[in-house]
Write an enzyme that holds these catalytic residues in place. Structure first.
Site, PDB file in Angstrom:
ATOM      1  N   PHE A   1       0.880  -1.242   0.057  1.00  0.00           N
ATOM      2  CA  PHE A   1       0.040   0.042  -0.028  1.00  0.00           C
ATOM      3  C   PHE A   1       0.780   1.124   0.004  1.00  0.00           C
ATOM      4  CE2 PHE A   1      -0.299   2.685   3.921  1.00  0.00           C
ATOM      5  CZ  PHE A   1       0.717   1.824   4.718  1.00  0.00           C
ATOM      6  N   LYS A   2       2.175   1.058   0.485  1.00  0.00           N
ATOM      7  CA  LYS A   2       3.096   2.390   0.396  1.00  0.00           C
ATOM      8  C   LYS A   2       3.134   3.007  -0.788  1.00  0.00           C
ATOM      9  CE  LYS A   2       5.062   1.601   4.808  1.00  0.00           C
ATOM     10  NZ  LYS A   2       4.622   0.127   5.189  1.00  0.00           N
ATOM     11  N   ASP A   3       2.892   2.237  -1.892  1.00  0.00           N
ATOM     12  CA  ASP A   3       2.952   2.844  -3.290  1.00  0.00           C
ATOM     13  C   ASP A   3       1.948   3.906  -3.544  1.00  0.00           C
ATOM     14  OD1 ASP A   3       4.916   1.069  -4.572  1.00  0.00           O
ATOM     15  OD2 ASP A   3       3.368  -0.302  -4.777  1.00  0.00           O
TER      16      ASP A   3
ATOM     17  N   MET B   1       3.573   6.990  -1.882  1.00  0.00           N
ATOM     18  CA  MET B   1       4.815   7.417  -2.289  1.00  0.00           C
ATOM     19  C   MET B   1       5.152   7.709  -3.766  1.00  0.00           C
ATOM     20  SD  MET B   1       7.632   6.992  -0.469  1.00  0.00           S
ATOM     21  CE  MET B   1       7.900   5.682   0.650  1.00  0.00           C
TER      22      MET B   1
END
Ligand SMILES: *Cc1c(COP(=O)(O)O)cnc(C)c1O
Length: 454
Positions: free
Chosen positions: A109-111, A114
């Site tokens: 989920f950090k995509d 980011m």
């Protein structure tokens, strides 16, 4: 929109300044000066993710970025995701849903935040004609998402420290197989705490500072949180009716605080439940009012192995009625003593904002098995923590949404151990093996890291 520090002793800044500096100079975290109200049009079921993301980010960034920067950042994000809905909702049971956040370039989920942060930082630096060095410590997912998001950025150098041998092979390859002049991967002969200590050392290093501005991209950065608000808005809109409760697999409490912000802005978000593994500082403080640091234990849900969730400070600030003096006292005591006892009135207010559920290692493994047999879903260990916590809630009271934060193929050992077969890899995780790796191994000292950077 202006931003203030949770500790009340830093000048007010705009979005671009808050994003480029990360932490406020008084040691606090930036929060919006006032909470905006989400555009009513955002509550329409089926509203495109891009529309919501543009609206949310325009609200937060205001005029601090060059014209067109937000539109371009959102367009790039959507283009790099491999699902039409960007963050699809999958129904598991009558009132139980999974919100899939892993359809991006590194399958975690950090995509989502980011990718946006990289575009927006580049745009902010272009406006000012500046360059920036970012340093980050990672237990796996943050580094991978950051390398993929920042590779090739002209004005940003990214330095990523990971503990050698303690990230999954897929996570390592996602970081090290990217060939880009502006990326430096360092494998530190130590653990994640060593990496974090070294990052702090680098951020304070006078010689490095003299070369230009330095910052970090962990979830203390407001831009990261802003980029995580849209999926709560779209999921809340899709489940129009009684406001859904969201169960968030939690480490640094960044994702969960974004959900809190979405609710504060008027999105259709009911309760927020932080699901934690054995690193349970958040569950303990909500239970007895004592916020205390313990030794980090390694779990199946490695990206949640955090003992002092950094974004808890934002929640405390809000729960005190935005009392910066009180917030500063709490976190200065915590930093000094490793423990702090909250007053009863503050604890009552915190409990009204979020609840927490602790999920053991055995329950995590059992949930991976259960989700496969009951729902036909292969889930990662972080998602399993959320689903196990979600199943403790009474779903007759309204929908419950568990956030699915990574693709199971990023954590094949645990998943294969529970299911007896290997999770299928999505296309973004294929072809990583056998490529050249760009990475240097260093001893866990500041001198060794400094030498590797020159
Ligand atoms: C980072 C991460 C989390 C925890 O998110 P926080 O914002 O730190 O609470 C959960 N799951 C996965 C897969 C992650 O990478």
């Amino acid at each position: 929109m202006k931003y203030i520090s949770t500790r009340g002793q830093a000048p007010t800044v705009d979005f671009a300044q808050a994003m480029l500096s990360g932490l406020a100079p008084d040691g606090g975290l930036y929060v919006p000066e006032t909470w905006p109200v989400a555009d009513a049009g955002m509550a329409r079921p089926g509203i495109p993710y891009a529309t919501v993301a543009r609206s949310v980010l325009t609200t937060f960034a205001g005029a601090s970025l060059p014209a067109g920067a937000v539109d371009a950042a959102v367009a790039r994000l959507v283009e790099r995701f491999h699902h039409e809905a960007v963050t699809p909702l999958v129904q598991l049971d009558a009132n139980l849903w999974l919100l899939e956040l892993f359809h991006g370039p590194t399958a975690a989920f950090k995509d989502l935040a980011m990718q946006l942060a990289a575009s927006l930082m580049d745009a902010a630096l272009a406006g000012a004609g500046d360059r920036l060095t970012l340093v980050t410590a990672t237990s796996g997912d943050t580094g991978a998402a950051a390398v993929r998001a920042f590779a090739g950025a002209n004005r940003i150098r990214l330095i990523v420290l990971h503990p050698e041998g303690r990230v999954s092979p897929v996570q390592r390859l996602q970081m090290t197989t990217v060939e880009a002049d502006n990326i430096t991967n360092l494998a530190v002969r130590g653990d994640f705490d060593d990496c974090q200590r070294l990052v702090k050392g680098l951020l304070a290093d006078a010689a490095l500072r003299a070369q230009g501005p330095l910052s970090s991209v962990n979830s203390i950065n407001w831009a990261r949180l802003a980029g995580q608000i849209p999926y709560y808005v779209t999921a809340g809109a899709a489940l129009a009716g009684p406001a859904p409760r969201f169960v968030v697999p939690t480490g640094n409490f960044g994702d969960a605080f974004a959900g809190w912000a979405a609710r504060r802005m008027g999105a259709n978000v009911g309760g927020l439940v932080a699901a934690v593994n054995s690193n349970d500082a958040l569950a303990r403080v909500l239970a007895d009012g004592v916020y205390s640091r313990r030794t980090t234990v390694e779990t199946h849900s490695v990206s949640m192995d955090v003992q002092a969730p950094s974004n808890f400070e934002r929640l405390v600030f809000e729960a005190t009625g935005r009392d910066a003096d009180r917030t500063r006292a709490v976190f200065e005591t915590f930093a000094r003593e490793g423990t702090v006892t909250l007053d009863d009135d503050l604890l009552t207010k915190l409990r009204a904002e979020v609840s927490a559920e602790t999920v053991s290692e055995a329950e995590t493994r059992a949930e991976i098995t259960h989700a496969w047999s009951a729902y036909g879903q292969v889930i990662c260990p972080h998602t399993a923590v959320a689903v196990a916590a979600a199943r403790r809630l009474d779903t007759s009271a309204g929908p419950v949404v568990a956030l699915s934060t990574a693709h199971p193929a990023k954590f094949p050992d645990v998943v294969t151990g529970a299911l007896g077969f290997e999770p299928q890899r999505p296309s973004v995780l294929e072809g990583l093996e056998g490529r050249p790796e760009y990475c240097r191994t260093v001893e866990p000292t500041l001198a060794a890291v400094r030498a590797a950077l020159d």
